[in-house]
Design a protein around this motif. Structure first.
Motif, PDB file in Angstrom:
ATOM      1  N   LYS A   1       0.635  -0.934   0.109  1.00  0.00           N
ATOM      2  CA  LYS A   1      -0.171  -0.102   0.089  1.00  0.00           C
ATOM      3  C   LYS A   1       1.065   1.303  -0.181  1.00  0.00           C
ATOM      4  CE  LYS A   1      -3.784  -1.820   2.782  1.00  0.00           C
ATOM      5  NZ  LYS A   1      -5.190  -1.934   3.519  1.00  0.00           N
ATOM      6  N   LYS A   2       2.302   1.092  -0.190  1.00  0.00           N
ATOM      7  CA  LYS A   2       3.025   2.615  -0.189  1.00  0.00           C
ATOM      8  C   LYS A   2       3.055   3.069   1.347  1.00  0.00           C
ATOM      9  CE  LYS A   2       3.529   2.688  -5.029  1.00  0.00           C
ATOM     10  NZ  LYS A   2       3.672   3.253  -6.400  1.00  0.00           N
ATOM     11  N   GLN A   3       2.971   2.160   2.776  1.00  0.00           N
ATOM     12  CA  GLN A   3       2.424   3.160   4.082  1.00  0.00           C
ATOM     13  C   GLN A   3       4.226   3.349   4.158  1.00  0.00           C
ATOM     14  OE1 GLN A   3      -0.545   0.448   6.292  1.00  0.00           O
ATOM     15  NE2 GLN A   3       0.202   2.160   7.481  1.00  0.00           N
ATOM     16  N   ASP A   4       4.146   4.521   4.738  1.00  0.00           N
ATOM     17  CA  ASP A   4       5.269   4.992   5.141  1.00  0.00           C
ATOM     18  C   ASP A   4       5.115   4.014   5.962  1.00  0.00           C
ATOM     19  OD1 ASP A   4       7.673   6.066   6.430  1.00  0.00           O
ATOM     20  OD2 ASP A   4       6.484   8.469   5.732  1.00  0.00           O
ATOM     21  N   LEU A   5       6.208   3.091   7.228  1.00  0.00           N
ATOM     22  CA  LEU A   5       6.686   2.463   8.163  1.00  0.00           C
ATOM     23  C   LEU A   5       7.150   3.528   9.148  1.00  0.00           C
ATOM     24  CD1 LEU A   5       8.196  -1.068   5.906  1.00  0.00           C
ATOM     25  CD2 LEU A   5       6.142  -0.455   7.116  1.00  0.00           C
ATOM     26  N   ARG A   6       8.041   4.476   8.901  1.00  0.00           N
ATOM     27  CA  ARG A   6       8.413   5.578   9.871  1.00  0.00           C
ATOM     28  C   ARG A   6       6.566   5.823  10.171  1.00  0.00           C
ATOM     29  NH1 ARG A   6      13.683   7.513   9.461  1.00  0.00           N
ATOM     30  NH2 ARG A   6      14.251   7.612   8.281  1.00  0.00           N
ATOM     31  N   ASP A   7       5.704   6.324  10.346  1.00  0.00           N
ATOM     32  CA  ASP A   7       4.237   6.342  10.450  1.00  0.00           C
ATOM     33  C   ASP A   7       4.007   5.594  11.150  1.00  0.00           C
ATOM     34  OD1 ASP A   7       4.130   9.013   9.340  1.00  0.00           O
ATOM     35  OD2 ASP A   7       2.802   8.220   7.406  1.00  0.00           O
ATOM     36  N   LEU A   8       4.472   4.207  11.417  1.00  0.00           N
ATOM     37  CA  LEU A   8       4.057   3.104  12.601  1.00  0.00           C
ATOM     38  C   LEU A   8       4.486   2.998  13.258  1.00  0.00           C
ATOM     39  CD1 LEU A   8       3.677  -0.121   9.605  1.00  0.00           C
ATOM     40  CD2 LEU A   8       1.264   1.434  10.654  1.00  0.00           C
ATOM     41  N   VAL A   9       6.059   3.699  13.611  1.00  0.00           N
ATOM     42  CA  VAL A   9       6.369   4.107  14.455  1.00  0.00           C
ATOM     43  C   VAL A   9       6.399   4.456  15.272  1.00  0.00           C
ATOM     44  CG1 VAL A   9       9.094   4.177  15.222  1.00  0.00           C
ATOM     45  CG2 VAL A   9       8.574   2.450  13.722  1.00  0.00           C
ATOM     46  N   LYS A  10       5.604   6.315  14.662  1.00  0.00           N
ATOM     47  CA  LYS A  10       5.539   7.186  15.542  1.00  0.00           C
ATOM     48  C   LYS A  10       4.416   6.941  16.218  1.00  0.00           C
ATOM     49  CE  LYS A  10       7.826  10.378  12.482  1.00  0.00           C
ATOM     50  NZ  LYS A  10       7.668  11.773  11.460  1.00  0.00           N
ATOM     51  N   ALA A  11       2.963   6.166  15.770  1.00  0.00           N
ATOM     52  CA  ALA A  11       1.602   6.204  16.449  1.00  0.00           C
ATOM     53  C   ALA A  11       2.048   4.844  17.687  1.00  0.00           C
ATOM     54  CB  ALA A  11       1.417   4.865  14.650  1.00  0.00           C
ATOM     55  N   TYR A  12       3.152   3.701  17.188  1.00  0.00           N
ATOM     56  CA  TYR A  12       3.154   2.860  18.767  1.00  0.00           C
ATOM     57  C   TYR A  12       3.455   4.003  19.765  1.00  0.00           C
ATOM     58  CZ  TYR A  12       5.280  -0.597  21.298  1.00  0.00           C
ATOM     59  OH  TYR A  12       6.215  -0.989  22.075  1.00  0.00           O
ATOM     60  N   LYS A  13       4.729   4.569  19.216  1.00  0.00           N
ATOM     61  CA  LYS A  13       5.505   5.436  20.310  1.00  0.00           C
ATOM     62  C   LYS A  13       4.461   6.546  21.213  1.00  0.00           C
ATOM     63  CE  LYS A  13      10.074   4.865  19.386  1.00  0.00           C
ATOM     64  NZ  LYS A  13      11.455   5.293  18.219  1.00  0.00           N
ATOM     65  N   SER A  14       3.090   7.327  20.245  1.00  0.00           N
ATOM     66  CA  SER A  14       2.782   8.011  20.242  1.00  0.00           C
ATOM     67  C   SER A  14       3.282   9.652  19.955  1.00  0.00           C
ATOM     68  CB  SER A  14       2.105   8.151  21.932  1.00  0.00           C
ATOM     69  OG  SER A  14       1.409   7.198  22.201  1.00  0.00           O
ATOM     70  N   GLU A  15       4.662   9.798  19.642  1.00  0.00           N
ATOM     71  CA  GLU A  15       5.594  10.654  20.111  1.00  0.00           C
ATOM     72  C   GLU A  15       6.931   9.927  19.916  1.00  0.00           C
ATOM     73  OE1 GLU A  15       5.368  14.394  22.624  1.00  0.00           O
ATOM     74  OE2 GLU A  15       3.470  12.520  23.354  1.00  0.00           O
ATOM     75  N   ASN A  16       8.078  11.180  19.670  1.00  0.00           N
ATOM     76  CA  ASN A  16       9.400  10.809  19.051  1.00  0.00           C
ATOM     77  C   ASN A  16      10.181  10.889  20.682  1.00  0.00           C
ATOM     78  OD1 ASN A  16       9.201  10.803  16.423  1.00  0.00           O
ATOM     79  ND2 ASN A  16       9.658  12.845  16.438  1.00  0.00           N
ATOM     80  N   LEU A  17      10.322   9.797  20.938  1.00  0.00           N
ATOM     81  CA  LEU A  17      10.956   9.435  21.991  1.00  0.00           C
ATOM     82  C   LEU A  17      12.512  10.259  22.256  1.00  0.00           C
ATOM     83  CD1 LEU A  17      10.459   5.980  23.401  1.00  0.00           C
ATOM     84  CD2 LEU A  17       9.035   7.662  23.905  1.00  0.00           C
ATOM     85  N   LYS A  18      13.249  11.079  22.746  1.00  0.00           N
ATOM     86  CA  LYS A  18      14.230  11.043  23.066  1.00  0.00           C
ATOM     87  C   LYS A  18      15.264  10.486  23.308  1.00  0.00           C
ATOM     88  CE  LYS A  18      12.999  16.263  23.964  1.00  0.00           C
ATOM     89  NZ  LYS A  18      12.933  17.221  24.991  1.00  0.00           N
ATOM     90  N   PRO A  19      16.528  10.623  22.316  1.00  0.00           N
ATOM     91  CA  PRO A  19      17.003   9.199  23.326  1.00  0.00           C
ATOM     92  C   PRO A  19      17.665   9.532  24.393  1.00  0.00           C
ATOM     93  CG  PRO A  19      18.463  11.074  21.789  1.00  0.00           C
ATOM     94  CD  PRO A  19      17.225  11.268  22.188  1.00  0.00           C
ATOM     95  N   PRO A  20      18.951   8.434  25.346  1.00  0.00           N
ATOM     96  CA  PRO A  20      19.435   9.225  27.114  1.00  0.00           C
ATOM     97  C   PRO A  20      20.713   9.908  26.275  1.00  0.00           C
ATOM     98  CG  PRO A  20      19.272   6.424  25.830  1.00  0.00           C
ATOM     99  CD  PRO A  20      18.339   7.411  25.076  1.00  0.00           C
ATOM    100  N   ARG A  21      21.291  10.178  27.141  1.00  0.00           N
ATOM    101  CA  ARG A  21      22.885  10.396  26.668  1.00  0.00           C
ATOM    102  C   ARG A  21      23.873  10.322  27.228  1.00  0.00           C
ATOM    103  NH1 ARG A  21      21.504  14.632  29.483  1.00  0.00           N
ATOM    104  NH2 ARG A  21      18.782  14.789  29.030  1.00  0.00           N
ATOM    105  N   LEU A  22      24.736   9.509  27.423  1.00  0.00           N
ATOM    106  CA  LEU A  22      26.020   8.865  27.672  1.00  0.00           C
ATOM    107  C   LEU A  22      26.805  10.545  27.731  1.00  0.00           C
ATOM    108  CD1 LEU A  22      26.955   6.373  28.998  1.00  0.00           C
ATOM    109  CD2 LEU A  22      28.488   6.021  27.046  1.00  0.00           C
ATOM    110  N   CYS A  23      27.095  10.634  29.374  1.00  0.00           N
ATOM    111  CA  CYS A  23      27.703  12.395  29.489  1.00  0.00           C
ATOM    112  C   CYS A  23      29.401  11.756  30.322  1.00  0.00           C
ATOM    113  CB  CYS A  23      27.142  12.329  30.489  1.00  0.00           C
ATOM    114  SG  CYS A  23      25.540  13.169  29.184  1.00  0.00           S
ATOM    115  N   HIS A  24      30.715  11.932  29.681  1.00  0.00           N
ATOM    116  CA  HIS A  24      31.833  11.731  30.590  1.00  0.00           C
ATOM    117  C   HIS A  24      31.844  12.930  31.193  1.00  0.00           C
ATOM    118  CE1 HIS A  24      35.734   9.810  31.269  1.00  0.00           C
ATOM    119  NE2 HIS A  24      36.218  10.684  29.754  1.00  0.00           N
TER     120      HIS A  24
END
Length: 489
Positions: free
Chosen positions: A122-145
């Motif tokens: 169906k040429k559906q954007d798979l990124r939209d499925l990911v966003k729908a699953y997460k509701s919204e983009n998750l911010k990544p954690p930060r590895l700080c030295h």
């Protein structure tokens, strides 16, 4: 009173107005999350394949009762994300590499094969499925030295949140070492020096802090994102993190074969810590290895994108030689190899990204109306590798009073500094991959001393540096025994 069942007669003219007509839209396919955790010596228990007749990265041969099988992974599932990174468009090699680098903990977002095929048809954007699953983009954690400041210390402490064990809020000293290393007010602590803090009491965490002498490496995330990860039952892993101020990174090196070879020896050595590794030694002057930036003592991590960790000496030599004209190596200095080993992380996780550096250069060039391959552009910054000699590195550092920036004040003739291309007046941008533009002269000297006999300096001509600082165009990414086997390559 008599109760009856109300009857409706179907009238096709009424269509959806008929109360007995129920029209349902085809449901949107929903990905599912698989969190895999294996014990030492155990495998995840599945194969990753790319097949000609099907699209995507396909899960195959899931071992019944294995780690993957117990976590809900099924044969035919297609990968959408690996450790919170979208991989549908990535190469098979890159996806496999991310999985192998995950260590003992792996987070996969997958879609079952039938749903994946329908979405693609169906040429559906798979990124939209990911966003729908997460509701919204998750911010990544930060590895700080965080490197301890002589006066302010680490500039951080932790407060327990409620009565629950293992939940800690971050408190910062304004302008302190932790804040400069990328830690933010309101962050939550997830991990410290390789240890997950969820099972730690506040007193145990305090004891860990006291044992830290000069630096700590922590994984943090903002409080709102932590709640979202918890709601999705998604672990917060170092493999998902954005690196902040890390002192070491692996790097990729491409070598073209010369008539006399690549110009280095491959040695299997035991480090003072007792760990063994394959090390590059005796780099020939003027050889392809020297021109590509290979440094004596570099630890070999990959050959042509394949990890050498589990390969014996002869097999690595064969892989280097199997391509007649070209080889790609991934290496790290010995101190960096030891740093990641102590943290329990793969040194391949955070690599100097040549693509990012290329994009950075292109942005600078576009603004200054020059081409990427112009000699003017290529001379903007230089990465210099030095091996300490009997008299040291052969250069002195200086700084201007009340002004940021450390510069090369003197270079001795014939010294490692001179041979590496340092010139008097060069501004030091990075020391062993760590940005030092805002650090004091004393801090820069300390970083160089802590680096041991191998040194990597990113420097820039003073005039170019001043011009770029004025126009805010400077974009530098903060982005180291006993010999048993030797082969000349």
């Amino acid at each position: 009173m008599e109760f009856g069942t109300k009857k409706f007669t179907f009238n096709p003219k009424e269509g959806i107005d008929n109360p007995l007509m129920v029209i349902t839209e085809e449901s949107t396919p929903r990905p599912h999350l698989c969190v895999l955790k294996k014990e030492k010596g155990e495998t995840y228990g599945f194969h990753l394949r790319v097949e000609w007749v099907k699209q995507g990265h396909i899960i195959r041969n899931v071992v019944s009762g294995g780690v993957a099988g117990r976590c809900g992974l099924e044969d035919g599932d297609r990968l959408l994300e690996v450790n919170n990174v979208y991989v549908v468009d990535a190469s098979h090699q890159e996806v496999a590499r991310r999985i192998k680098q995950s260590g003992q903990h792996l987070c996969l977002l997958v879609l079952d094969g039938e749903a994946f095929d329908k979405a693609v048809a169906k040429k559906q954007d798979l990124r939209d499925l990911v966003k729908a699953y997460k509701s919204e983009n998750l911010k990544p954690p930060r590895l700080c030295h965080i490197t301890r400041d002589p006066i302010l210390g680490l500039g951080i402490n932790f407060t327990p949140i409620g009565a629950e064990k293992g939940c800690f809020a971050v408190n910062l000293v304004q302008g302190g070492a932790a804040e400069k290393a990328g830690v933010r007010k309101g962050d939550r602590l997830v991990w410290m020096n390789g240890a997950v803090v969820s099972d730690l009491t506040h007193s145990a965490l305090s004891r860990m802090m006291k044992k830290c002498c000069k630096y700590i490496t922590i994984l943090v995330i903002d409080s709102e994102s932590e709640k979202k990860y918890t709601q999705l039952r998604m672990p917060i892993l170092p493999t998902m993190a954005v690196p902040q101020n890390l002192p070491y990174r692996s790097r990729k090196i491409d070598l073209d074969l010369a008539p006399e070879g690549y110009g280095f020896h491959l040695c299997f050595e035991k480090a003072p810590s007792g760990r063994t590794a394959h090390v590059l030694r005796n780099v020939d002057t003027g050889s392809p290895a020297e021109r590509a930036g290979v440094r004596d003592g570099d630890v070999l991590l990959e050959v042509n994108g394949e990890s050498v960790e589990l390969l014996d000496h002869d097999e690595i030599v064969r892989r280097v030689r199997e391509n007649d004209q070209h080889v790609s190596l991934t290496t790290i200095i010995p101190q960096g190899h030891e740093f990641y080993t102590q943290l329990g992380l793969s040194p391949l996780l955070f690599c100097e990204d040549d693509a990012v550096k290329m994009e950075s250069c292109e942005r600078i060039c576009a603004t200054q109306h020059c081409r990427q391959n112009d000699s003017v552009c290529s001379s903007k910054s230089r990465l210099c590798f030095l091996q300490k000699g009997p008299l040291g590195f052969g250069f002195n550092l200086g700084c201007m009073p009340q002004c940021p920036g450390t510069f090369i004040s003197e270079v001795a003739p014939g010294s490692p500094g001179k041979n590496a291309g340092l010139t008097m007046g060069d501004i030091v941008i990075e020391v062993n991959g760590q940005n030092v533009e805002d650090k004091s002269l004393e801090d820069v000297i300390m970083l160089i001393k802590e680096g041991g006999p191998c040194l990597s300096l990113l420097v820039k001509d003073k005039e170019d540096y001043d011009n770029l600082r004025k126009t805010d165009l400077l974009d530098i990414s903060n982005n180291e025994g006993e010999e048993t086997e030797v082969s000349r390559l």
